[in-house]
Scaffold this active site. Structure first.
Site, PDB file in Angstrom:
ATOM      1  N   LYS A 264       0.839  -1.201   0.000  1.00 37.89           N
ATOM      2  CA  LYS A 264       0.000   0.000   0.000  1.00 37.89           C
ATOM      3  C   LYS A 264       0.872   1.248   0.000  1.00 37.89           C
ATOM      4  O   LYS A 264       0.599   2.209  -0.711  1.00 37.89           O
ATOM      5  CB  LYS A 264      -0.878   0.042   1.256  1.00 37.89           C
ATOM      6  CG  LYS A 264      -2.142  -0.720   1.197  1.00 37.89           C
ATOM      7  CD  LYS A 264      -2.954  -0.421   2.451  1.00 37.89           C
ATOM      8  CE  LYS A 264      -4.157  -1.317   2.567  1.00 37.89           C
ATOM      9  NZ  LYS A 264      -4.965  -0.997   3.750  1.00 37.89           N
TER      10      LYS A 264
ATOM     11  N   ASP B  86      -8.994   1.844   4.311  1.00 36.11           N
ATOM     12  CA  ASP B  86      -9.425   0.457   4.429  1.00 36.11           C
ATOM     13  C   ASP B  86     -10.029   0.096   3.082  1.00 36.11           C
ATOM     14  O   ASP B  86     -10.679   0.921   2.438  1.00 36.11           O
ATOM     15  CB  ASP B  86     -10.435   0.262   5.558  1.00 36.11           C
ATOM     16  CG  ASP B  86     -10.523  -1.207   5.989  1.00 36.11           C
ATOM     17  OD1 ASP B  86      -9.514  -1.940   5.836  1.00 36.11           O
ATOM     18  OD2 ASP B  86     -11.578  -1.635   6.475  1.00 36.11           O
TER      19      ASP B  86
ATOM     20  N   ASP C 240      -5.403  -9.250  -6.019  1.00 40.64           N
ATOM     21  CA  ASP C 240      -5.000  -8.798  -7.353  1.00 40.64           C
ATOM     22  C   ASP C 240      -4.927  -9.923  -8.398  1.00 40.64           C
ATOM     23  O   ASP C 240      -5.309  -9.714  -9.545  1.00 40.64           O
ATOM     24  CB  ASP C 240      -3.663  -8.055  -7.300  1.00 40.64           C
ATOM     25  CG  ASP C 240      -3.791  -6.662  -6.689  1.00 40.64           C
ATOM     26  OD1 ASP C 240      -4.921  -6.257  -6.334  1.00 40.64           O
ATOM     27  OD2 ASP C 240      -2.757  -5.975  -6.563  1.00 40.64           O
TER      28      ASP C 240
END
Length: 191
Positions: free
Chosen positions: A12, A68, A151
């Site tokens: 992230k 989130d 992903d």
């Protein structure tokens, strides 16, 4: 401007760093000396993002943000949703979550899904929210080795590749997190 990003997720962090302008100095939890695990006990993405940003703000009194993200699968009534990171149980791996999802979807023809990211920004003691959404579908098997989380099984609408088959630059042009961060950056430029 300096902002603490309330995450320990290096993936992230990498994605967000590439999206922020050079004028924003991004500080990690580790850089800020915060080593605690921040609980995610809310039943919404907004709630969890808020818990994480407020936790950091209360410790540091500094401007910060948290996000989130949830994968919401139509055929599973929006699951795993807010539980995406721990879908296969506490301390599970990305692969465990993907395997559980593929197992749950094995007999489903409706593969529609969306990724949703909510960012909570605390700036000068006020809280603001930004949301990014990308629609797509769940593939029947894993494709690609880049990215993280779901992903390898999420193919965004209009593309023939999963997020895990895309470069970070390709993913950052269309991803849910990129869309939420774009709104965050636009807001920061306006204040």
């Amino acid at each position: 401007m300096t902002l603490i990003f309330s995450t320990n997720n290096k993936h992230k962090l990498q994605e967000v760093q590439k999206l922020l302008p050079a004028s924003i100095n991004l500080v990690t939890l580790a850089d800020a000396g915060i080593n605690e695990d921040i609980p995610e006990t809310a039943d919404t993405l907004e709630g969890n993002a808020s818990i994480k940003s407020r936790f950091v703000f209360e410790l540091t009194d500094l401007n910060c943000f948290a996000d989130d993200t949830g994968l919401e699968v139509e055929a599973l009534n929006g699951a795993p949703g807010v539980y995406s990171a721990r879908y296969a149980g506490e301390k599970c791996s990305f692969a465990d979550n993907v395997n559980k999802l593929l197992h749950e979807m094995r007999d489903k023809d409706n593969r529609a899904a969306k990724f949703r990211t909510v960012i909570s920004l605390i700036l000068n003691e006020k809280e603001y929210f930004f949301e990014g959404v990308v629609d797509g579908e769940i593939t029947r098997e894993v494709h690609g080795t880049d990215g993280f989380g779901y992903d390898p099984v999420f193919k965004p609408t209009g593309f023939e590749k999963t997020f895990a088959e895309m470069t970070l630059e390709e993913k950052n042009k269309i991803s849910h997190r990129a869309r939420a961060v774009e709104k965050l950056v636009a807001f920061l430029k306006s204040v």
